[in-house]
Design a protein around this motif. Structure first.
Motif, PDB file in Angstrom:
ATOM      1  N   CYS A   1       0.830  -1.214   0.000  1.00  0.00           N
ATOM      2  CA  CYS A   1       0.000   0.000   0.000  1.00  0.00           C
ATOM      3  C   CYS A   1       0.864   1.264   0.000  1.00  0.00           C
ATOM      4  O   CYS A   1       0.463   2.292  -0.510  1.00  0.00           O
ATOM      5  CB  CYS A   1      -0.966  -0.006   1.178  1.00  0.00           C
ATOM      6  N   GLY A   2       2.051   1.170   0.629  1.00  0.00           N
ATOM      7  CA  GLY A   2       2.932   2.329   0.706  1.00  0.00           C
ATOM      8  C   GLY A   2       2.581   3.287   1.841  1.00  0.00           C
ATOM      9  O   GLY A   2       3.255   4.300   2.025  1.00  0.00           O
ATOM     10  N   ARG A   3       1.531   2.995   2.606  1.00  0.00           N
ATOM     11  CA  ARG A   3       1.084   3.931   3.644  1.00  0.00           C
ATOM     12  C   ARG A   3       1.113   3.349   5.056  1.00  0.00           C
ATOM     13  O   ARG A   3       1.161   4.086   6.024  1.00  0.00           O
ATOM     14  CB  ARG A   3      -0.367   4.371   3.361  1.00  0.00           C
ATOM     15  N   CYS A   4       1.099   2.018   5.182  1.00  0.00           N
ATOM     16  CA  CYS A   4       0.966   1.415   6.524  1.00  0.00           C
ATOM     17  C   CYS A   4       2.302   1.489   7.279  1.00  0.00           C
ATOM     18  O   CYS A   4       3.330   1.883   6.734  1.00  0.00           O
ATOM     19  CB  CYS A   4       0.507  -0.041   6.411  1.00  0.00           C
TER      20      CYS A   4
ATOM     21  N   CYS B   1       5.182  -0.553   5.658  1.00  0.00           N
ATOM     22  CA  CYS B   1       5.659   0.110   4.434  1.00  0.00           C
ATOM     23  C   CYS B   1       6.546   1.299   4.789  1.00  0.00           C
ATOM     24  O   CYS B   1       7.598   1.513   4.182  1.00  0.00           O
ATOM     25  CB  CYS B   1       4.484   0.578   3.579  1.00  0.00           C
TER      26      CYS B   1
ATOM     27  N   CYS C   1       3.687  -5.720   3.938  1.00  0.00           N
ATOM     28  CA  CYS C   1       2.665  -4.666   4.058  1.00  0.00           C
ATOM     29  C   CYS C   1       1.422  -5.210   4.763  1.00  0.00           C
ATOM     30  O   CYS C   1       1.022  -6.351   4.551  1.00  0.00           O
ATOM     31  CB  CYS C   1       2.310  -4.184   2.649  1.00  0.00           C
ATOM     32  N   GLU C   2       0.833  -4.370   5.582  1.00  0.00           N
ATOM     33  CA  GLU C   2      -0.354  -4.793   6.346  1.00  0.00           C
ATOM     34  C   GLU C   2      -1.614  -4.844   5.474  1.00  0.00           C
ATOM     35  O   GLU C   2      -2.621  -5.440   5.861  1.00  0.00           O
ATOM     36  CB  GLU C   2      -0.579  -3.827   7.526  1.00  0.00           C
ATOM     37  N   ASN C   3      -1.556  -4.212   4.320  1.00  0.00           N
ATOM     38  CA  ASN C   3      -2.731  -4.172   3.423  1.00  0.00           C
ATOM     39  C   ASN C   3      -2.397  -4.807   2.071  1.00  0.00           C
ATOM     40  O   ASN C   3      -2.826  -4.322   1.037  1.00  0.00           O
ATOM     41  CB  ASN C   3      -3.183  -2.723   3.203  1.00  0.00           C
TER      42      ASN C   3
HETATM   43 ZN    ZN Z   1       1.591  -1.126   3.455  1.00  0.00          ZN
END
Ligand code: ZN
Ligand code: ZN
Length: 333
Positions: free
Chosen positions: A93-96, A99, A107-109
């Motif tokens: 996702c690049g946001r969690c 990441c 990644c968590e998502n």
């Molecule tokens: Zn992530």
């Protein structure tokens, strides 16, 4: 275009004509050159509990893909039309939290290419720009298609020091075979490999194992400095812990199909073992290392590529895959 589609929540897949996909924002359209079959694809084909919990049909299957970029919808710093890209299966996702701290591979998502969204058993595929790896054109195309298992293996090796060590590899599927090659490339003193079937024991030797066996010889019990468990098989996992010497490191990569029981006291405590679970590949550190190994010819992946089929012969290829009498199987659309 022709594609292999998981259409029903039952065993099997369907080869059918589907429209060429349009790349969404921040995606590439690639013309698939080669796509190789992974153990995961067997799970999907057989509709195992793992597949049932990860797949929502209909979906185009296949994730170990190399293709030529024909269209880019969005900005890309380094990828141009005409480049040959390989896809990283784990779409982050690049946001969690993971990441953000440099662990995009867990990644968590996470979304999975060819599992949670359409993949590459097809003539064309769309791939997110952020999970596209631009290949060095000096690397042979067939090797470009098989970097995933080598990436797994390199990630495994980077979690433990193998230099000058005696290493046991349990399980010689593609990732196990690559683990042998990576252990060799990174300086292991002696590599012993175990596999039930003889076909892959022969490949294990070719990839650099010093000795290969169906079962661990008794003389090696409690003697291994490093054990790389690549099979997920219950007996192999027991063997991994029995082979480990006191203070050894055991890497667990193979995913067991069911819960297994282990003697924590005997293994973890009495031997003071270091046990590490390893997942996927670092994005993109591992890919850089894989590229170096292939460019320098320290690893020759063509040795484990044993079969090539047309995409239209998917069923035949899957049969060979399930027999275990194979290394990497490539499909050419
Ligand atoms: Zn992530
Ligand atoms: Zn795979």
């Amino acid at each position: 275009m022709l594609a292999v589609v998981k259409e029903q929540k039952t065993k099997g897949v369907r080869l059918k004509q589907v429209p060429v996909p349009k790349p969404q924002k921040d995606e590439l359209l690639i013309k698939v050159k080669i796509v190789s079959i992974c153990g995961t694809d067997v799970n999907i084909y057989d509709w195992t509990p793992w597949a049932q919990s990860h797949i929502n049909p209909p979906i185009i299957v296949g994730h170990e893909v190399v293709g030529e970029v024909v269209e880019i919808n969005g900005k890309s710093k380094n990828i141009k039309v005409g480049d040959l890209i390989s896809s990283e299966t784990h779409i982050f996702c690049g946001r969690c939290y993971q990441c953000k701290i440099g662990n995009k591979h867990i990644c968590e998502n996470m979304q999975l290419f060819g599992i949670g969204r359409n993949g590459g058993f097809a003539q064309y595929a769309t791939v997110p720009i952020k999970t596209s790896w631009k290949n060095d054109k000096t690397i042979p195309l067939e090797e470009m298609s098989s970097q995933e298992p080598l990436g797994n293996a390199v990630h495994v090796i980077h979690r433990v020091n193998v230099k000058g060590k005696t290493v046991l590899v349990t399980g010689l599927g593609p990732t196990g075979l690559c683990a042998v090659a990576a252990a060799k490339a990174y300086g292991a003193k002696k590599i012993i490999a175990l596999n039930r079937g003889s076909y892959r024991r022969v490949l294990g030797k070719k990839m650099g194992a010093d000795e290969v066996y169906e079962k661990l010889p008794e003389k090696y019990l409690n003697k291994m400095d490093v054990v790389l468990e690549m099979s997920g098989n219950e007996i192999a996992i027991q063997t991994a812990f029995e082979a480990a010497r006191i203070k050894a490191t055991v890497i667990i990569f193979g995913i067991p199909k069911k819960d297994i029981s282990l003697n924590f006291g005997k293994y973890f405590i009495d031997k003071e073992l270091t046990v590490k679970g390893v997942f996927g590949r670092k994005i993109w550190e591992t890919w850089e290392d894989v590229s170096e190994l292939l460019k320098s010819k320290k690893v020759d992946l063509t040795k484990i590529i044993t079969h090539r089929f047309k995409l239209s012969e998917f069923e035949k290829a899957m049969e060979v895959m399930k027999s275990g009498e194979c290394g990497k199987i490539l499909l050419i659309p």
